[in-house]
Design an enzyme around this catalytic site. Structure first.
Site, PDB file in Angstrom:
ATOM      1  N   PHE A 132       0.850  -1.185   0.000  1.00  0.00           N
ATOM      2  CA  PHE A 132       0.000   0.000   0.000  1.00  0.00           C
ATOM      3  C   PHE A 132       0.897   1.251   0.000  1.00  0.00           C
ATOM      4  O   PHE A 132       1.822   1.341   0.817  1.00  0.00           O
ATOM      5  CB  PHE A 132      -0.877  -0.031   1.254  1.00  0.00           C
ATOM      6  N   ASP A 214       1.372  -6.543   6.774  1.00  0.00           N
ATOM      7  CA  ASP A 214       0.137  -5.765   6.766  1.00  0.00           C
ATOM      8  C   ASP A 214      -0.978  -6.719   6.323  1.00  0.00           C
ATOM      9  O   ASP A 214      -0.943  -7.260   5.215  1.00  0.00           O
ATOM     10  CB  ASP A 214       0.284  -4.598   5.768  1.00  0.00           C
ATOM     11  N   TYR A 239     -11.917  -2.457   9.253  1.00  0.00           N
ATOM     12  CA  TYR A 239     -13.080  -1.915   8.531  1.00  0.00           C
ATOM     13  C   TYR A 239     -13.312  -2.550   7.168  1.00  0.00           C
ATOM     14  O   TYR A 239     -14.259  -2.188   6.484  1.00  0.00           O
ATOM     15  CB  TYR A 239     -13.008  -0.392   8.397  1.00  0.00           C
ATOM     16  N   LYS A 240     -12.449  -3.481   6.746  1.00  0.00           N
ATOM     17  CA  LYS A 240     -12.661  -4.126   5.435  1.00  0.00           C
ATOM     18  C   LYS A 240     -13.449  -5.422   5.663  1.00  0.00           C
ATOM     19  O   LYS A 240     -14.634  -5.371   5.983  1.00  0.00           O
ATOM     20  CB  LYS A 240     -11.321  -4.363   4.745  1.00  0.00           C
ATOM     21  N   ARG A 388     -11.506  -2.477  -8.852  1.00  0.00           N
ATOM     22  CA  ARG A 388     -11.401  -3.648  -7.974  1.00  0.00           C
ATOM     23  C   ARG A 388     -12.809  -4.127  -7.644  1.00  0.00           C
ATOM     24  O   ARG A 388     -13.694  -3.318  -7.330  1.00  0.00           O
ATOM     25  CB  ARG A 388     -10.681  -3.294  -6.671  1.00  0.00           C
TER      26      ARG A 388
HETATM   27  C1  LIG Z   1      -3.216  -2.569   2.746  1.00  0.00           C
HETATM   28  C2  LIG Z   1      -3.504  -1.309   3.499  1.00  0.00           C
HETATM   29  N1  LIG Z   1      -2.610  -0.872   4.413  1.00  0.00           N
HETATM   30  C3  LIG Z   1      -2.798   0.260   5.110  1.00  0.00           C
HETATM   31  C4  LIG Z   1      -3.927   1.017   4.929  1.00  0.00           C
HETATM   32  C5  LIG Z   1      -4.068   2.305   5.700  1.00  0.00           C
HETATM   33  O1  LIG Z   1      -4.949   2.123   6.745  1.00  0.00           O
HETATM   34  P1  LIG Z   1      -5.302   3.332   7.744  1.00  0.00           P
HETATM   35  O2  LIG Z   1      -5.879   4.429   6.913  1.00  0.00           O
HETATM   36  O3  LIG Z   1      -6.314   2.714   8.657  1.00  0.00           O
HETATM   37  O4  LIG Z   1      -4.084   3.755   8.437  1.00  0.00           O
HETATM   38  C6  LIG Z   1      -4.899   0.590   4.017  1.00  0.00           C
HETATM   39  C7  LIG Z   1      -6.129   1.374   3.816  1.00  0.00           C
HETATM   40  O5  LIG Z   1      -6.990   1.080   3.037  1.00  0.00           O
HETATM   41  C8  LIG Z   1      -4.668  -0.591   3.278  1.00  0.00           C
HETATM   42  O6  LIG Z   1      -5.543  -1.032   2.368  1.00  0.00           O
END
Ligand SMILES: Cc1ncc(COP(=O)(O)O)c(C=O)c1O
Length: 428
Positions: A132, A214, A239-240, A388
């Protein structure tokens, strides 16, 4: 639709009829005014479970107004550990190794700085371009925090498949300087690539690096066994696929075998005596030491019941349904959407794929907007050119898969792209 592919031999109706998880759909809220909505963005924000909304209402209507500060002694105080221990069961972790805390990005920063601190003679963090983008920013920030010589090495990929060989080469480095940390997303937000966690972890350990995963796109969708894979650190959101609600807190896993990991953002909730008001208090012994400030009680309240539903459904059954759904979707895409200019941008091997499928199209953003506004289908768009489609197995039906493809065809063949080419939403 015809059934020329083995994945399509059974009709969607037959699969839904035989689906052991079908009953879970009714545990979730589906808006009556949008009965035909096909929600394929549970990989960004899951649907609310009825019990989650009840828990949030109970907090707002009863606990907070009537119990006030007494609520802290009636369950609020232990929320990070209580829910963390339930999430631990989805991760193959033990009690005390997972706490609910902060945003994923903050947890990632804490874990990365802790790992660098535990490898003081090493300066390199290895990641890849499937990770990410915000994670890479956070890793760079962690590197800057620890020292001017620290750097983040981003291994390039083909955009779909990650490369264990590329990671191995990056871990080895040029000058024989040992790597400090390998930090990867188990399931890529882009292509849905899913790492063999145990294999990549072992490669990093052989190079003397610690490993930080992650799990945002894998928790609740893919079986995870952090203990068996010998993982050091992990973070993930709720939240996913866990359906914890918009902005619900993340979690952090710290292996109980690594007491030397130090939280870089120390605060009272991570101490061994949070209510002692002692500025010399030491860290808590378990993963609680990675807490910092007051737990977000409001945004945590929907998470517990949502996690219970995942545990009840069982990750093996969820994974089996998710694989069947993504296989079916890809087969239908090959048959009906590739001729319309779409390309599958996810791994074809289901073992290397999470629960979403990415499709590229030269007009992907316009297709996404047309689906949203004209056909009640919610995917999401990611620049430059892909959509997606997330298949959350706990509340979706096989009929949704077929119907989504039919609607995508209708949008493209019916001129939807021309009508939505100029739309520019804030959240794509
Ligand atoms: C794979 C991944 N890592 C990190 C994040 C960032 O998460 P946050 O905004 O809760 O810090 C996301 C957000 O969608 C994500 O999809």
């Amino acid at each position: 639709m015809s059934a020329s592919d083995p994945s399509l031999v059974r009709t969607a109706a037959e699969l839904d009829e035989a689906d052991p998880l079908a009953g879970f759909r009714n545990e979730f809220v589906h808006s009556e005014t949008e009965a035909d909505l096909i929600y394929l963005d549970g990989n960004s924000l899951g649907r609310p479970a009825r019990q989650s909304l009840e828990a949030a209402r109970a907090l707002l209507d009863q606990q907070w107004p009537s119990r006030l500060i007494r609520g802290w002694n009636e369950g609020w105080f232990e929320i990070p550990q209580r829910i963390g221990n339930r999430i631990a069961e989805l991760l193959g972790a033990s009690s005390g190794e997972v706490v609910l805390a902060d945003a994923t990005s903050v947890c990632l920063y804490k874990a990365a700085v802790a790992a660098l601190g535990a490898r003081p003679d090493r300066t390199r963090i290895i990641t890849d371009d499937q990770n990410f983008p915000s994670d890479i920013q956070v890793l760079r920030a962690a590197a800057r925090t620890v020292g001017p010589d620290h750097e983040v090495v981003v291994v390039p990929t083909d955009g779909i498949h990650a490369s264990l060989d590329g990671v191995r080469d990056a871990l080895a480095g040029d000058a024989g300087d040992g790597p400090a940390l390998l930090a990867l997303s188990q399931v890529s937000y882009r292509s849905g690539w899913c790492w063999d966690m145990a294999e990549a972890t072992a490669v990093a350990h052989e190079a003397g690096a610690l490993v930080l995963w992650d799990l945002c796109h894998s928790v609740g969708a893919v079986p995870i066994d952090l203990t068996a894979a010998n993982v050091d650190l992990a973070v993930g959101c709720t939240y996913k696929y866990l359906n914890g609600g918009p902005g619900s807190p993340a979690f952090i896993y710290v292996s109980s075998g690594l007491p030397q990991m130090v939280n870089p953002i120390v605060g009272w909730y991570g101490s061994d005596d949070p209510m002692g008001f002692d500025f010399d208090a030491g860290p808590a012994l378990d993963a609680s030491r990675f807490l910092t400030g007051t737990p977000p009680v409001l945004s945590s309240s929907p998470v517990g019941p949502a996690v219970e539903l995942m545990l009840e459904a069982g990750i093996d059954r969820l994974r089996a349904k998710s694989v069947a759904m993504t296989e079916r979707f890809i087969a239908l895409v090959d048959e009906h959407l590739v001729p319309l200019g779409f390309e599958v941008r996810s791994p074809r091997d289901f073992q290397r794929r999470g629960s979403h499928v990415s499709l590229s199209h030269p007009e992907a953003q316009a297709v996404g907007q047309a689906l949203l506004h004209e056909e009640s289908v919610v995917p999401d768009f990611r620049p430059p050119d892909f959509l997606r489609f997330g298949f959350a197995p706990i509340y979706l039906r096989f009929a949704d898969v077929d119907e989504a493809v039919a609607r995508i065809m209708r949008v493209v063949e019916g001129g939807g792209i021309d009508r939505w080419r100029d739309a520019a939403p804030i959240v794509p």
